[in-house]
Design a protein around this motif. Structure first.
Motif, PDB file in Angstrom:
ATOM      1  N   ASP A   1       0.834  -1.214   0.000  1.00  0.00           N
ATOM      2  CA  ASP A   1       0.000   0.000   0.000  1.00  0.00           C
ATOM      3  C   ASP A   1       0.869   1.266   0.000  1.00  0.00           C
ATOM      4  O   ASP A   1       0.581   2.220  -0.721  1.00  0.00           O
ATOM      5  CB  ASP A   1      -0.925  -0.017   1.231  1.00  0.00           C
ATOM      6  CG  ASP A   1      -1.875   1.163   1.239  1.00  0.00           C
ATOM      7  OD1 ASP A   1      -2.725   1.236   0.338  1.00  0.00           O
ATOM      8  OD2 ASP A   1      -1.756   2.018   2.135  1.00  0.00           O
ATOM      9  N   THR A   2       1.934   1.228   0.791  1.00  0.00           N
ATOM     10  CA  THR A   2       2.826   2.394   0.855  1.00  0.00           C
ATOM     11  C   THR A   2       3.488   2.626  -0.496  1.00  0.00           C
ATOM     12  O   THR A   2       3.555   3.761  -0.988  1.00  0.00           O
ATOM     13  CB  THR A   2       3.919   2.180   1.928  1.00  0.00           C
ATOM     14  OG1 THR A   2       3.281   1.843   3.155  1.00  0.00           O
ATOM     15  CG2 THR A   2       4.782   3.414   2.105  1.00  0.00           C
ATOM     16  N   SER A   3       3.968   1.566  -1.084  1.00  0.00           N
ATOM     17  CA  SER A   3       4.644   1.675  -2.375  1.00  0.00           C
ATOM     18  C   SER A   3       3.691   2.226  -3.437  1.00  0.00           C
ATOM     19  O   SER A   3       4.054   3.095  -4.233  1.00  0.00           O
ATOM     20  CB  SER A   3       5.188   0.309  -2.774  1.00  0.00           C
ATOM     21  OG  SER A   3       5.917   0.417  -3.955  1.00  0.00           O
ATOM     22  N   LEU A   4       2.475   1.719  -3.409  1.00  0.00           N
ATOM     23  CA  LEU A   4       1.454   2.179  -4.356  1.00  0.00           C
ATOM     24  C   LEU A   4       1.233   3.685  -4.203  1.00  0.00           C
ATOM     25  O   LEU A   4       1.132   4.420  -5.193  1.00  0.00           O
ATOM     26  CB  LEU A   4       0.163   1.415  -4.040  1.00  0.00           C
ATOM     27  CG  LEU A   4      -0.872   1.174  -5.131  1.00  0.00           C
ATOM     28  CD1 LEU A   4      -0.232   0.713  -6.415  1.00  0.00           C
ATOM     29  CD2 LEU A   4      -1.879   0.151  -4.630  1.00  0.00           C
ATOM     30  N   SER A   5       1.189   4.156  -2.984  1.00  0.00           N
ATOM     31  CA  SER A   5       0.995   5.593  -2.737  1.00  0.00           C
ATOM     32  C   SER A   5       2.198   6.389  -3.226  1.00  0.00           C
ATOM     33  O   SER A   5       2.044   7.472  -3.804  1.00  0.00           O
ATOM     34  CB  SER A   5       0.810   5.870  -1.242  1.00  0.00           C
ATOM     35  OG  SER A   5      -0.371   5.284  -0.824  1.00  0.00           O
ATOM     36  N   THR A   6       3.390   5.859  -2.990  1.00  0.00           N
ATOM     37  CA  THR A   6       4.606   6.556  -3.446  1.00  0.00           C
ATOM     38  C   THR A   6       4.603   6.686  -4.965  1.00  0.00           C
ATOM     39  O   THR A   6       4.886   7.753  -5.517  1.00  0.00           O
ATOM     40  CB  THR A   6       5.866   5.767  -3.003  1.00  0.00           C
ATOM     41  OG1 THR A   6       5.811   5.601  -1.597  1.00  0.00           O
ATOM     42  CG2 THR A   6       7.142   6.470  -3.403  1.00  0.00           C
ATOM     43  N   ILE A   7       4.282   5.590  -5.639  1.00  0.00           N
ATOM     44  CA  ILE A   7       4.286   5.602  -7.112  1.00  0.00           C
ATOM     45  C   ILE A   7       3.237   6.596  -7.621  1.00  0.00           C
ATOM     46  O   ILE A   7       3.489   7.378  -8.542  1.00  0.00           O
ATOM     47  CB  ILE A   7       4.016   4.181  -7.679  1.00  0.00           C
ATOM     48  CG1 ILE A   7       5.113   3.218  -7.217  1.00  0.00           C
ATOM     49  CG2 ILE A   7       3.930   4.200  -9.198  1.00  0.00           C
ATOM     50  CD1 ILE A   7       4.767   1.747  -7.394  1.00  0.00           C
ATOM     51  N   THR A   8       2.082   6.588  -6.980  1.00  0.00           N
ATOM     52  CA  THR A   8       1.000   7.487  -7.404  1.00  0.00           C
ATOM     53  C   THR A   8       1.430   8.948  -7.258  1.00  0.00           C
ATOM     54  O   THR A   8       1.170   9.780  -8.130  1.00  0.00           O
ATOM     55  CB  THR A   8      -0.275   7.199  -6.577  1.00  0.00           C
ATOM     56  OG1 THR A   8      -0.583   5.814  -6.703  1.00  0.00           O
ATOM     57  CG2 THR A   8      -1.455   8.024  -7.062  1.00  0.00           C
ATOM     58  N   GLU A   9       2.109   9.227  -6.167  1.00  0.00           N
ATOM     59  CA  GLU A   9       2.596  10.594  -5.939  1.00  0.00           C
ATOM     60  C   GLU A   9       3.585  11.005  -7.047  1.00  0.00           C
ATOM     61  O   GLU A   9       3.550  12.125  -7.541  1.00  0.00           O
ATOM     62  CB  GLU A   9       3.306  10.617  -4.587  1.00  0.00           C
ATOM     63  CG  GLU A   9       3.220  11.930  -3.849  1.00  0.00           C
ATOM     64  CD  GLU A   9       3.921  11.806  -2.507  1.00  0.00           C
ATOM     65  OE1 GLU A   9       4.864  12.561  -2.290  1.00  0.00           O
ATOM     66  OE2 GLU A   9       3.540  10.925  -1.707  1.00  0.00           O
ATOM     67  N   CYS A  10       4.446  10.081  -7.430  1.00  0.00           N
ATOM     68  CA  CYS A  10       5.416  10.366  -8.503  1.00  0.00           C
ATOM     69  C   CYS A  10       4.688  10.620  -9.821  1.00  0.00           C
ATOM     70  O   CYS A  10       5.063  11.518 -10.582  1.00  0.00           O
ATOM     71  CB  CYS A  10       6.384   9.202  -8.672  1.00  0.00           C
ATOM     72  SG  CYS A  10       7.473   8.979  -7.277  1.00  0.00           S
ATOM     73  N   ILE A  11       3.663   9.822 -10.089  1.00  0.00           N
ATOM     74  CA  ILE A  11       2.912   9.991 -11.347  1.00  0.00           C
ATOM     75  C   ILE A  11       2.268  11.380 -11.372  1.00  0.00           C
ATOM     76  O   ILE A  11       2.291  12.074 -12.397  1.00  0.00           O
ATOM     77  CB  ILE A  11       1.821   8.899 -11.499  1.00  0.00           C
ATOM     78  CG1 ILE A  11       2.456   7.515 -11.621  1.00  0.00           C
ATOM     79  CG2 ILE A  11       0.928   9.181 -12.709  1.00  0.00           C
ATOM     80  CD1 ILE A  11       1.473   6.379 -11.447  1.00  0.00           C
ATOM     81  N   ASP A  12       1.717  11.788 -10.240  1.00  0.00           N
ATOM     82  CA  ASP A  12       1.082  13.117 -10.173  1.00  0.00           C
ATOM     83  C   ASP A  12       2.082  14.210 -10.548  1.00  0.00           C
ATOM     84  O   ASP A  12       1.751  15.157 -11.251  1.00  0.00           O
ATOM     85  CB  ASP A  12       0.527  13.391  -8.766  1.00  0.00           C
ATOM     86  CG  ASP A  12      -0.653  12.496  -8.424  1.00  0.00           C
ATOM     87  OD1 ASP A  12      -1.196  11.849  -9.338  1.00  0.00           O
ATOM     88  OD2 ASP A  12      -1.028  12.444  -7.233  1.00  0.00           O
ATOM     89  N   LYS A  13       3.297  14.063 -10.078  1.00  0.00           N
ATOM     90  CA  LYS A  13       4.323  15.081 -10.393  1.00  0.00           C
ATOM     91  C   LYS A  13       4.690  15.034 -11.877  1.00  0.00           C
ATOM     92  O   LYS A  13       4.832  16.062 -12.534  1.00  0.00           O
ATOM     93  CB  LYS A  13       5.573  14.855  -9.533  1.00  0.00           C
ATOM     94  CG  LYS A  13       5.363  15.149  -8.048  1.00  0.00           C
ATOM     95  CD  LYS A  13       6.672  15.068  -7.303  1.00  0.00           C
ATOM     96  CE  LYS A  13       6.505  14.905  -5.807  1.00  0.00           C
ATOM     97  NZ  LYS A  13       5.767  15.982  -5.152  1.00  0.00           N
ATOM     98  N   LEU A  14       4.864  13.812 -12.373  1.00  0.00           N
ATOM     99  CA  LEU A  14       5.232  13.676 -13.793  1.00  0.00           C
ATOM    100  C   LEU A  14       4.135  14.205 -14.703  1.00  0.00           C
ATOM    101  O   LEU A  14       4.411  14.709 -15.798  1.00  0.00           O
ATOM    102  CB  LEU A  14       5.517  12.209 -14.123  1.00  0.00           C
ATOM    103  CG  LEU A  14       6.811  11.641 -13.531  1.00  0.00           C
ATOM    104  CD1 LEU A  14       6.881  10.136 -13.747  1.00  0.00           C
ATOM    105  CD2 LEU A  14       8.035  12.312 -14.153  1.00  0.00           C
ATOM    106  N   ARG A  15       2.913  14.103 -14.251  1.00  0.00           N
ATOM    107  CA  ARG A  15       1.763  14.547 -15.066  1.00  0.00           C
ATOM    108  C   ARG A  15       1.904  16.029 -15.415  1.00  0.00           C
ATOM    109  O   ARG A  15       1.608  16.437 -16.533  1.00  0.00           O
ATOM    110  CB  ARG A  15       0.466  14.282 -14.299  1.00  0.00           C
ATOM    111  CG  ARG A  15      -0.800  14.720 -14.977  1.00  0.00           C
ATOM    112  CD  ARG A  15      -1.176  13.847 -16.151  1.00  0.00           C
ATOM    113  NE  ARG A  15      -1.576  12.505 -15.757  1.00  0.00           N
ATOM    114  CZ  ARG A  15      -1.809  11.515 -16.637  1.00  0.00           C
ATOM    115  NH1 ARG A  15      -1.662  11.730 -17.936  1.00  0.00           N
ATOM    116  NH2 ARG A  15      -2.171  10.327 -16.233  1.00  0.00           N
ATOM    117  N   ASP A  16       2.394  16.804 -14.453  1.00  0.00           N
ATOM    118  CA  ASP A  16       2.554  18.248 -14.707  1.00  0.00           C
ATOM    119  C   ASP A  16       3.459  18.480 -15.916  1.00  0.00           C
ATOM    120  O   ASP A  16       3.139  19.254 -16.817  1.00  0.00           O
ATOM    121  CB  ASP A  16       3.181  18.945 -13.477  1.00  0.00           C
ATOM    122  CG  ASP A  16       2.243  18.915 -12.284  1.00  0.00           C
ATOM    123  OD1 ASP A  16       1.036  18.659 -12.490  1.00  0.00           O
ATOM    124  OD2 ASP A  16       2.711  19.134 -11.155  1.00  0.00           O
TER     125      ASP A  16
END
Ligand code: F6P
Length: 328
Positions: free
Chosen positions: A146-161
């Motif tokens: 679950d933690t890893s999934l959240s970390t990856i999601t956070e990275c994707i949000d940044k890359l989206r910009d």
């Protein structure tokens, strides 16, 4: 040995570290001591068992660690434990330290070694699933996933910009060993255009879908997640494939790497690890051996180690379909 007369347990973490392992060590230690069982902490996984790196833990030794990522016991992938000589030496430590049962926190490799050791030396072994990969059969979730999934999601949000601002196709490489759970579910959570995972269609097919999805009229960028072993060469290969077939697209590759393994565990992982750690001690008290503690529909379950290792856990078809439906 009478298995309900366990006086001392050994606990170790092995394989890749995962957020929540410390919460599991804390739970095992406190649950054991609470029931009058001594705890011997083994450092550096099976390597420490072979070398006799063992320290007795009190309840204070696990204070202030529930929120910390990694593992205070350190971890290693130990080749020596794969040999009969290595396991013989490990057994000598078990005898010397008067350890009656072992609790091993880790993934597939950890359980494979633990199971073999249990068979050879008649030492009860309980496995706690600790891996970001979520690839163990018999449990809905593993500690750290679950933690890893959240970390990856956070990275994707940044890359989206950046993807949006520069109208680029981002290929993001995600860990997972042989499994696509992290990749698929992070793709859903991050609103990605596609996930390329080992469990589904050919890379080329998945790529066509990805490009199709990302380049519809109203979209000017795409983020495609690539599971590290879905294609040889990972995300870089996929970027090359895209640039070859569609030279009009500008691609960028991001390999998230070990960023995905670190960080403070989420509340979910802390709770999961705490419940599983306590359940491991209860299982030993109940005379259980050679089982993994799993979670199914929010209930703690006991799963034979052999099944956890050998049965293949498949991704959820509805999750796969949801990604296809929602990424248009
Ligand atoms: O099993 C956890 C994991 O992070 C996998 O997702 C990945 O394939 C592997 O470990 C990487 O291992 P190492 O840290 O030894 O490079």
């Amino acid at each position: 040995m009478e298995y309900n007369k366990i006086k001392t347990v050994g606990v170790l973490t092995s394989g890749g570290d995962a957020p929540g392992m410390n919460a599991a060590i804390r739970a095992v230690t406190r649950a054991a001591i609470g029931q009058g069982i001594r705890v011997k902490a083994i450092y550096r996984g099976y390597k420490g068992l072979i070398d006799g790196e063992v320290v007795e833990f009190s309840t204070q030794d696990v204070s202030g660690i529930i929120q910390r990522g990694g593992t205070i016991l350190k971890s290693a992938r130990c080749k020596e434990f794969q040999t009969p000589e290595g396991r013989q030496q490990a057994y000598e430590t078990i005898l010397k330290e008067q350890i009656d049962a072992l609790i091993v926190i880790g993934g597939d490799g950890t359980f494979t070694g633990g199971r073999l050791f249990a068979q050879e030396y008649d030492v009860p072994v309980i496995g706690l699933p600790g891996t970001i990969d979520n690839d163990l059969w018999g449990t809905d979730a593993t500690i750290g996933y679950d933690t890893s999934l959240s970390t990856i999601t956070e990275c994707i949000d940044k890359l989206r910009d950046t993807a949006t601002s520069h109208e680029r196709v981002f290929l993001v490489e995600v860990m997972g060993r042989n499994a696509g759970f992290l990749t698929l579910n992070a793709a859903i959570a991050g609103g990605c255009e596609a996930a390329i995972i080992p469990e589904r269609a050919s890379v080329k097919e998945q790529l066509e879908d990805a490009i199709g999805n990302g380049r519809r009229k109203s979209k000017n960028s795409s983020i495609v997640l690539v599971q590290e072993h879905a294609v040889e060469g990972g995300a870089k290969t996929v970027a090359e494939m895209i640039e070859k077939e569609h030279p009009e697209y500008s691609t960028r590759v991001t390999v998230l790497g070990h960023l995905q393994r670190g960080g403070s565990p989420t509340a979910y992982d802390r709770i999961l690890a705490s419940r599983m750690g306590a359940a491991a001690i209860q299982a030993l008290q109940d005379g259980q051996r050679n089982v993994m503690i799993g979670i199914q529909n929010d209930d703690i379950v006991l799963v034979p180690l052999s099944k956890a290792i050998h049965q293949k856990k498949d991704i959820k078809e509805d999750s796969w379909q949801a990604l296809q439906t929602l990424s248009i």
